[in-house]
Design a protein around this motif. Structure first.
Motif, PDB file in Angstrom:
ATOM      1  N   GLY A   6      -3.664   4.568  -5.295  1.00 51.03           N
ATOM      2  CA  GLY A   6      -3.330   3.500  -4.373  1.00 51.03           C
ATOM      3  C   GLY A   6      -2.570   2.387  -5.060  1.00 51.03           C
ATOM      4  O   GLY A   6      -2.527   2.286  -6.291  1.00 51.03           O
TER       5      GLY A   6
ATOM      6  N   GLU B 187       0.849  -1.184   0.000  1.00 43.88           N
ATOM      7  CA  GLU B 187       0.000   0.000   0.000  1.00 43.88           C
ATOM      8  C   GLU B 187       0.883   1.231   0.000  1.00 43.88           C
ATOM      9  O   GLU B 187       2.105   1.140   0.165  1.00 43.88           O
ATOM     10  CB  GLU B 187      -0.922   0.007   1.232  1.00 43.88           C
ATOM     11  CG  GLU B 187      -0.164  -0.067   2.541  1.00 43.88           C
ATOM     12  CD  GLU B 187      -1.055  -0.285   3.732  1.00 43.88           C
ATOM     13  OE1 GLU B 187      -2.235  -0.611   3.524  1.00 43.88           O
ATOM     14  OE2 GLU B 187      -0.563  -0.139   4.873  1.00 43.88           O
TER      15      GLU B 187
ATOM     16  N   GLU C  82       0.619   9.601   9.751  1.00 44.31           N
ATOM     17  CA  GLU C  82       0.624   8.758   8.561  1.00 44.31           C
ATOM     18  C   GLU C  82      -0.675   7.985   8.488  1.00 44.31           C
ATOM     19  O   GLU C  82      -1.223   7.575   9.515  1.00 44.31           O
ATOM     20  CB  GLU C  82       1.818   7.792   8.589  1.00 44.31           C
ATOM     21  CG  GLU C  82       3.161   8.492   8.546  1.00 44.31           C
ATOM     22  CD  GLU C  82       4.313   7.514   8.506  1.00 44.31           C
ATOM     23  OE1 GLU C  82       4.036   6.297   8.601  1.00 44.31           O
ATOM     24  OE2 GLU C  82       5.474   7.939   8.383  1.00 44.31           O
ATOM     25  N   SER C  83      -1.158   7.799   7.264  1.00 40.35           N
ATOM     26  CA  SER C  83      -2.397   7.071   7.048  1.00 40.35           C
ATOM     27  C   SER C  83      -2.309   6.357   5.713  1.00 40.35           C
ATOM     28  O   SER C  83      -1.749   6.877   4.746  1.00 40.35           O
ATOM     29  CB  SER C  83      -3.597   8.024   7.067  1.00 40.35           C
ATOM     30  OG  SER C  83      -4.791   7.322   6.739  1.00 40.35           O
ATOM     31  N   SER C  84      -2.869   5.149   5.678  1.00 36.89           N
ATOM     32  CA  SER C  84      -2.917   4.371   4.439  1.00 36.89           C
ATOM     33  C   SER C  84      -4.355   4.118   4.003  1.00 36.89           C
ATOM     34  O   SER C  84      -4.591   3.250   3.150  1.00 36.89           O
ATOM     35  CB  SER C  84      -2.188   3.033   4.631  1.00 36.89           C
ATOM     36  OG  SER C  84      -2.788   2.293   5.687  1.00 36.89           O
TER      37      SER C  84
ATOM     38  N   THR D 133       1.474   4.852   1.923  1.00 35.66           N
ATOM     39  CA  THR D 133       1.203   5.583   3.152  1.00 35.66           C
ATOM     40  C   THR D 133       1.372   7.069   2.889  1.00 35.66           C
ATOM     41  O   THR D 133       2.390   7.489   2.326  1.00 35.66           O
ATOM     42  CB  THR D 133       2.157   5.138   4.274  1.00 35.66           C
ATOM     43  OG1 THR D 133       2.026   3.723   4.473  1.00 35.66           O
ATOM     44  CG2 THR D 133       1.847   5.855   5.569  1.00 35.66           C
TER      45      THR D 133
ATOM     46  N   GLN E 180      -4.457  -1.670  -1.132  1.00 40.39           N
ATOM     47  CA  GLN E 180      -4.674  -0.397  -0.442  1.00 40.39           C
ATOM     48  C   GLN E 180      -5.988  -0.416   0.328  1.00 40.39           C
ATOM     49  O   GLN E 180      -7.035  -0.766  -0.201  1.00 40.39           O
ATOM     50  CB  GLN E 180      -4.692   0.760  -1.461  1.00 40.39           C
ATOM     51  CG  GLN E 180      -4.659   2.141  -0.849  1.00 40.39           C
ATOM     52  CD  GLN E 180      -3.270   2.512  -0.371  1.00 40.39           C
ATOM     53  OE1 GLN E 180      -2.282   2.233  -1.036  1.00 40.39           O
ATOM     54  NE2 GLN E 180      -3.182   3.128   0.781  1.00 40.39           N
TER      55      GLN E 180
ATOM     56  N   THR F  47       6.049   5.702   1.091  1.00 39.90           N
ATOM     57  CA  THR F  47       5.415   6.830   1.760  1.00 39.90           C
ATOM     58  C   THR F  47       5.406   8.032   0.837  1.00 39.90           C
ATOM     59  O   THR F  47       6.438   8.387   0.251  1.00 39.90           O
ATOM     60  CB  THR F  47       6.145   7.182   3.063  1.00 39.90           C
ATOM     61  OG1 THR F  47       6.209   6.023   3.896  1.00 39.90           O
ATOM     62  CG2 THR F  47       5.425   8.283   3.813  1.00 39.90           C
TER      63      THR F  47
ATOM     64  N   VAL G 217      -5.416   8.643   0.685  1.00 40.58           N
ATOM     65  CA  VAL G 217      -4.696   8.574  -0.586  1.00 40.58           C
ATOM     66  C   VAL G 217      -5.422   9.387  -1.654  1.00 40.58           C
ATOM     67  O   VAL G 217      -4.802  10.125  -2.434  1.00 40.58           O
ATOM     68  CB  VAL G 217      -4.540   7.102  -1.013  1.00 40.58           C
ATOM     69  CG1 VAL G 217      -3.929   7.009  -2.404  1.00 40.58           C
ATOM     70  CG2 VAL G 217      -3.682   6.341  -0.012  1.00 40.58           C
TER      71      VAL G 217
ATOM     72  N   ILE H 133       7.954  -0.035   2.575  1.00 39.21           N
ATOM     73  CA  ILE H 133       6.876   0.918   2.855  1.00 39.21           C
ATOM     74  C   ILE H 133       7.083   2.120   1.943  1.00 39.21           C
ATOM     75  O   ILE H 133       8.092   2.832   2.048  1.00 39.21           O
ATOM     76  CB  ILE H 133       6.878   1.334   4.333  1.00 39.21           C
ATOM     77  CG1 ILE H 133       6.677   0.110   5.227  1.00 39.21           C
ATOM     78  CG2 ILE H 133       5.791   2.376   4.603  1.00 39.21           C
ATOM     79  CD1 ILE H 133       6.771   0.427   6.710  1.00 39.21           C
TER      80      ILE H 133
END
Length: 349
Positions: A229, A201, A215-217, A203, A233, A299, A222, A297
């Protein structure tokens, strides 16, 4: 003919499917059970729908039987086969890896590059998307653990100096074939994206006015950031994996004699902290941490609201690649996994 039907008949397929489901029920977490149940279900439907050639059905049944044996050996505790089961389910190899990487092989926000051969539409060189560029130029997302120089994205190293029309070699020996240049650029692009470990995914990192980063996924985050995504995601698969791997700096339970000694010294009962949800055994937690070391990851940091005179990339935001702090890296830098000694440990020393 009768022997072929005996080896590839419907009863053989259904029996193999039931054997697969029995092994799937023994897998350690719900996502693995769901993934492999769906995979074996699709394989069984494919085999039952293939009646043109008994030889083709035989090879498909043989392939599924091998997967069932690997699943059985993984449930028996063999590390090599458990690693294979995890890699297939989390997109480190197999069809899921290609499904995650396929959208990243194009970038709809970038205009088409000019044709190398003016009369051939398919002679346009491949485009490295921003996400794929961040992954390829990072040592975290490469299978070899070595980042690709960014200069290779515009000029692949497999092109000879003659490919540059202004070079001395082109002046002496003539220009390089444009068709060969097209093929070599495509071959280099295909070889490089296959060496990437895809993220599960994206972030999104938001930095507030007080430098408090969050931080958010989630899919909404997004979409709000204006990026696309990747992979799974919003499914929460990576968050579940972090929970199964256990918290950072996890300490084992305090031995009974140690609790009794501390209780006699302090006069108060000593209790262990409540256990946090994680995999039931240390063996599984370590396998999950190793798996996290194979999942980079990705980001995305949106551009700041302040006016900037930097490059266009800083105005569009940037992508960075990292690993979770609890991951075990098989090659490259290894994160420390031994927790810091507390007052109780120091007293025993």
């Amino acid at each position: 003919m009768a022997l072929g039907k005996l080896l590839t008949g419907k009863k053989v397929v259904l029996s193999l499917y039931r054997s697969a489901l029995r092994q799937v029920r023994l897998l350690p977490n719900n996502y693995l059970r769901q993934f492999w149940r769906l995979k074996f279900s699709d394989d069984a439907r494919t085999i039952l729908g293939t009646w043109e050639s008994e030889e083709m059905r035989y090879h498909k049944i043989k392939r599924v039987r091998k997967e069932v044996k690997k699943l059985q050996r993984a449930n028996a505790g063999e590390q090599e086969y458990l690693t294979h089961i995890l890699d297939v389910a989390y997109g480190r190899k197999g069809p899921l890896k290609y499904a995650i990487l396929k959208p990243l092989l194009t970038d709809p926000t970038v205009p088409l590059p000019p044709r190398i051969i003016p009369s051939v539409e398919r002679s346009r060189p491949p485009v490295f998307s921003r996400e794929l560029t961040a992954l390829i130029t990072s040592d975290h997302a490469r299978i070899s653990g070595k980042a690709l120089p960014s200069s290779y994205l515009t000029r692949p190293p497999n092109l000879p100096p003659r490919a540059d029309p202004d070079s001395e070699e082109a002046r002496l020996f003539g220009r390089y074939s444009k068709r060969l240049e097209v093929n070599k650029r495509r071959r280099f692009f295909a070889n490089q994206w296959r060496t990437v470990k895809p993220p599960l995914e994206i972030t999104v990192k938001h930095v507030g006015d007080k430098r408090a980063a969050s931080e958010s996924s989630e899919v909404d985050a997004v979409t709000h950031a204006g990026v696309r995504g990747v992979g799974l995601q919003g499914a929460g698969i990576f968050q579940e994996l972090k929970m199964l791997a256990g918290p950072v700096g996890r300490t084992p339970p305090m031995p009974r004699r140690q609790r009794q000694l501390l209780q006699s010294l302090t006069g108060a009962p000593v209790h262990d902290p409540p256990p946090q949800p994680s995999a039931p055994t240390r063996y599984l937690r370590r396998r999950y941490r190793e798996l996290m070391g194979r999942i980079p990851i990705l980001t995305y940091t949106p551009p700041s609201k302040k006016p900037s005179t930097d490059s266009d990339d800083s105005q569009r935001g940037k992508y960075t690649v990292s690993f979770d702090s609890n991951a075990i890296i098989t090659h490259g830098r290894t994160f420390p996994r031994i927790p810091q000694a507390d007052a109780i440990d120091m007293a025993w020393i």
